[in-house]
Design a protein around this motif. Structure first.
Motif, PDB file in Angstrom:
ATOM      1  N   ASN A 194      45.039  31.923  17.389  1.00 56.67           N
ATOM      2  CA  ASN A 194      45.433  30.905  18.326  1.00 56.67           C
ATOM      3  C   ASN A 194      46.906  31.491  19.095  1.00 56.67           C
ATOM      4  OD1 ASN A 194      46.100  29.082  19.978  1.00 56.67           O
ATOM      5  ND2 ASN A 194      47.141  27.669  18.688  1.00 56.67           N
TER       6      ASN A 194
ATOM      7  N   HIS B 213      50.753  27.905  16.422  1.00 56.15           N
ATOM      8  CA  HIS B 213      50.672  29.149  17.074  1.00 56.15           C
ATOM      9  C   HIS B 213      50.555  30.287  16.043  1.00 56.15           C
ATOM     10  CE1 HIS B 213      51.447  32.258  20.078  1.00 56.15           C
ATOM     11  NE2 HIS B 213      52.409  32.719  19.160  1.00 56.15           N
TER      12      HIS B 213
ATOM     13  N   GLU C  91      37.699  26.361  22.253  1.00 56.70           N
ATOM     14  CA  GLU C  91      38.962  25.731  22.241  1.00 56.70           C
ATOM     15  C   GLU C  91      39.081  24.265  22.693  1.00 56.70           C
ATOM     16  OE1 GLU C  91      40.905  29.876  24.170  1.00 56.70           O
ATOM     17  OE2 GLU C  91      40.391  28.379  25.572  1.00 56.70           O
TER      18      GLU C  91
ATOM     19  N   PRO D 268      45.164  25.448  22.468  1.00 57.65           N
ATOM     20  CA  PRO D 268      44.919  26.741  21.936  1.00 57.65           C
ATOM     21  C   PRO D 268      44.226  27.511  22.932  1.00 57.65           C
ATOM     22  CG  PRO D 268      43.256  24.909  21.271  1.00 57.65           C
ATOM     23  CD  PRO D 268      44.327  24.160  21.951  1.00 57.65           C
TER      24      PRO D 268
ATOM     25  N   LEU E 291      42.527  31.284  22.201  1.00 52.41           N
ATOM     26  CA  LEU E 291      42.118  31.884  21.098  1.00 52.41           C
ATOM     27  C   LEU E 291      41.832  33.344  21.638  1.00 52.41           C
ATOM     28  CD1 LEU E 291      39.291  29.525  19.497  1.00 52.41           C
ATOM     29  CD2 LEU E 291      41.732  29.859  18.908  1.00 52.41           C
TER      30      LEU E 291
END
Length: 135
Positions: A22, A5, A129, A29, A31
């Motif tokens: 992220n 994270h 992702e 994830p 983004l």
């Protein structure tokens, strides 16, 4: 790839440099765009290795693209040394990624959680992702 994270993700090709972060979980994830920094591509050190005329004429080697990769690595080095991020993943096409690796500072290397050697600049965020999750 496990992407902690708040990790940064740098997406680089011969012309683009995109920074994302992220906001999701390590294996899921999500983004968020941070910035698209502009770079001064002044490091043409790759020209020493790519001096054959055949490679230049056939388009196999573009020194401007390699210089852009070197500039991206230098910017990431500055950010790592300044402590701007704790973890980072780098996504770049294989040729540019190879050039970037030549310029990684030890501080950047210590924060690197992974690399993906694919051209994903300009792709939708969900595809990026998915590439991270699958890596």
């Amino acid at each position: 790839m496990k992407l902690p994270h708040n990790s940064y993700v740098a997406i680089v090709d011969g012309e683009n440099f995109i920074l994302m972060q992220n906001k999701g979980q390590p294996f899921e994830p999500s983004l968020e765009l941070i910035s698209k920094p502009s770079l001064d591509s002044t490091n043409f050190s790759a020209g020493v290795r790519h001096q054959d005329d055949a490679g230049q004429q056939s388009g196999n080697t573009d020194l401007n693209e390699l210089a852009h990769g070197a500039a991206a690595a230098e910017r990431l080095n500055e950010m790592a040394i300044a402590g701007d991020f704790e973890h980072i993943a780098i996504i770049s096409d294989p040729k540019i990624l190879g050039e970037m690796r030549r310029h990684y500072h030890t501080e950047l290397k210590s924060r690197l959680v992974g690399e993906i050697d694919k051209t994903l600049a300009g792709e939708p965020t969900d595809r990026i992702e998915k590439a991270i999750s699958a890596a």
